[in-house]
Design an enzyme around this catalytic site. Sequence first.
Site, PDB file in Angstrom:
ATOM      1  N   GLU A  32       0.870  -1.173   0.000  1.00 54.94           N
ATOM      2  CA  GLU A  32       0.000   0.000   0.000  1.00 54.94           C
ATOM      3  C   GLU A  32       0.911   1.229   0.000  1.00 54.94           C
ATOM      4  O   GLU A  32       1.788   1.344   0.852  1.00 54.94           O
ATOM      5  CB  GLU A  32      -0.889   0.003   1.252  1.00 54.94           C
ATOM      6  CG  GLU A  32      -1.841   1.176   1.237  1.00 54.94           C
ATOM      7  CD  GLU A  32      -2.769   1.255   2.448  1.00 54.94           C
ATOM      8  OE1 GLU A  32      -2.705   0.368   3.319  1.00 54.94           O
ATOM      9  OE2 GLU A  32      -3.534   2.228   2.506  1.00 54.94           O
ATOM     10  N   ARG A 259       5.417 -12.581   9.809  1.00 57.62           N
ATOM     11  CA  ARG A 259       6.054 -11.285   9.620  1.00 57.62           C
ATOM     12  C   ARG A 259       7.489 -11.363  10.107  1.00 57.62           C
ATOM     13  O   ARG A 259       7.803 -12.151  10.992  1.00 57.62           O
ATOM     14  CB  ARG A 259       5.362 -10.208  10.476  1.00 57.62           C
ATOM     15  CG  ARG A 259       3.999  -9.838  10.046  1.00 57.62           C
ATOM     16  CD  ARG A 259       3.445  -8.820  11.024  1.00 57.62           C
ATOM     17  NE  ARG A 259       3.890  -7.466  10.719  1.00 57.62           N
ATOM     18  CZ  ARG A 259       3.321  -6.697   9.809  1.00 57.62           C
ATOM     19  NH1 ARG A 259       2.296  -7.130   9.120  1.00 57.62           N
ATOM     20  NH2 ARG A 259       3.767  -5.482   9.595  1.00 57.62           N
ATOM     21  N   LYS A 269       4.524   0.578   9.392  1.00 55.52           N
ATOM     22  CA  LYS A 269       4.567   1.858   8.688  1.00 55.52           C
ATOM     23  C   LYS A 269       3.943   2.970   9.520  1.00 55.52           C
ATOM     24  O   LYS A 269       4.403   4.092   9.520  1.00 55.52           O
ATOM     25  CB  LYS A 269       3.811   1.739   7.365  1.00 55.52           C
ATOM     26  CG  LYS A 269       4.701   1.353   6.209  1.00 55.52           C
ATOM     27  CD  LYS A 269       3.934   1.463   4.909  1.00 55.52           C
ATOM     28  CE  LYS A 269       3.442   0.108   4.470  1.00 55.52           C
ATOM     29  NZ  LYS A 269       2.494   0.107   3.391  1.00 55.52           N
TER      30      LYS A 269
END
Length: 553
Positions: A32, A259, A269
């Site tokens: 994104e 992750r 982020k």
Amino acid sequence: MKESKNFIENIIDEDLSLGLEQSLLKFRFPPEPNGFLHIGHVKAICINFGLAEKYNAPIVLRFDDTNPEKEEQRYINAIKDDVSWLGFNWDEERFASDYFEQLYLWALDLIKNNKAYVDSQSSYEIANQKGTPTTPGVNSPYRDRSVEENIKLFTDMKNGLFGEGKHVLRAKISMSANNMLLRDPVLYRVIRKEHPRTKAKWVIYPMYDWAHGESDYIEQISHSLCTLEFKPHRELYNWFLKQIAQPEKTKPKQREFARLNLSHTITSKRKLMSLVKSGAVSGWDDPRMPTISGLRRRGYPPEALQEFVKLAGVAKRENIIEASLLEFCAREELNKTSNRVMVVMDPLKLTITNYPNNEDEILLSENNPENPLSGQREVPFGKELYIEKEDFKIDANKKFFRLTIGKEVRLKSAYIIKANEVVYDDNNFIIEVLCTYDSKSKSGSGSEESQRKVKGTLHWVSKKASIKIEVNEYDRLFENPNPAESESEEELLKMINPNSSKTVFAQAEPSLSKAEIGDKFQFQRKGYFIVDNNKTPLTIFNKTVGLRDNWKK
Ligand code: ATP
Ligand code: MG
């Protein structure tokens, strides 16, 4: 040795053995564009691009740009730069926003098939009806709207007749599904904000779950790999695909991996954004940031990041990888690839009293003993030199193998010297060491004296020929090994190591006057450094990492 496969490769191999055609394999990396990529993303990049390479399959770089409130063109640019810098090429560049029209048409199909409805409650009311994992939710009073009314309302939503929050489009699945994500999830909401690409064309925007799997399907991705937090979404992913997929087309398969978390830093982020916004760091590419662009400016080679991800492994369980592993990977790579130079960080003058006046000479020094092709460079030597202050001691114990009165050391690539005397200033600080040298002991001269072994070897620079440089030295941004545990932005910012950055001046051998931005060096006995800027009056270097792990207990 047979290379062992990770569990994702095993899944793909199994699919191939069950009849999936090799030519139908296709992967994607779907960031994104709401911030810069970080070290965690490197793992996702290496997995997806790595699979594409391994199976000789195409890969899509897809920007998941479905939320104009957070996304910006400059993030798109930065992501492309970062992926390229890491060493990967993509076969197709796509944007989820390219599919807005198709997604809208499919949403209309859902409505027509009585699989979606417009809900006119507030998000608060909707949340209240969700139920809990052990109790079912409550149907919305709008759940049984007629198909015609839903089509009319949804079209009006799309045409901008409503403000934000008035209506949403929801899938009609079940309010008592065990998986709460299936309790009539929202597909569309109104956002009155220009989109970086579609501008003002759309005011309804698809939610992640509706956009993601459908984008995978449009692109005919065979394996859609994401991180574990999306595992509960898989059921919804498949439900949506079932509504739209044609039997002859590839149905993408979502699978999840753990992750990558790194100690002493954060890989989110949103939290990195708060570091940037608060001014705690100079930007997304601050050399202390765990972003790809920060690591690049810090001097981490792309090969080191790839190797790090490989060593961290592809697992199904989350864990935190030690920052020292990343530093280790940087050292290993830089040791192989970076040229050695001599830089004195904290200079002390050294005079060779028996060296002829005004008779400087040029010595040769190996650029990189690890790389026979790297050649040699010229290093000027003379009567007056600088050495590191810490390399000389008046009161030295037996274990001090550097310079002290009456003892000999070798000056790297030069001569053996012996310290005889020191000069003090008015405040009783040592400002100069007076030495003599053995003129026959020149390194590499082949003489008997040159073979003589002395305990210590020091780096040095010529006082006259050296140049002044500026050096940014960094320490970990967080001393706490797990800053991700912080509960608020405030707490996170308080955890920042106040001594994580300092600037010093140093004297460097003159060969560094030709250094270009991005050039990497080993400052002998000091560590690895990269040129950050050479347009400034003094060339600025960033310290990547020391030669040893200073954090080891
Ligand atoms: P963040 O939570 O930091 O914002 P994200 O998951 O929202 O990250 P995206 O841009 O949506 O970031 O992620 C793109 C891809 O990278 C996704 O497939 C995501 O699963 C993966 N990814 C993100 N963070 C990590 C991580 N720490 N380790 C491995 N993969 C990650
Ligand atoms: Mg995300």
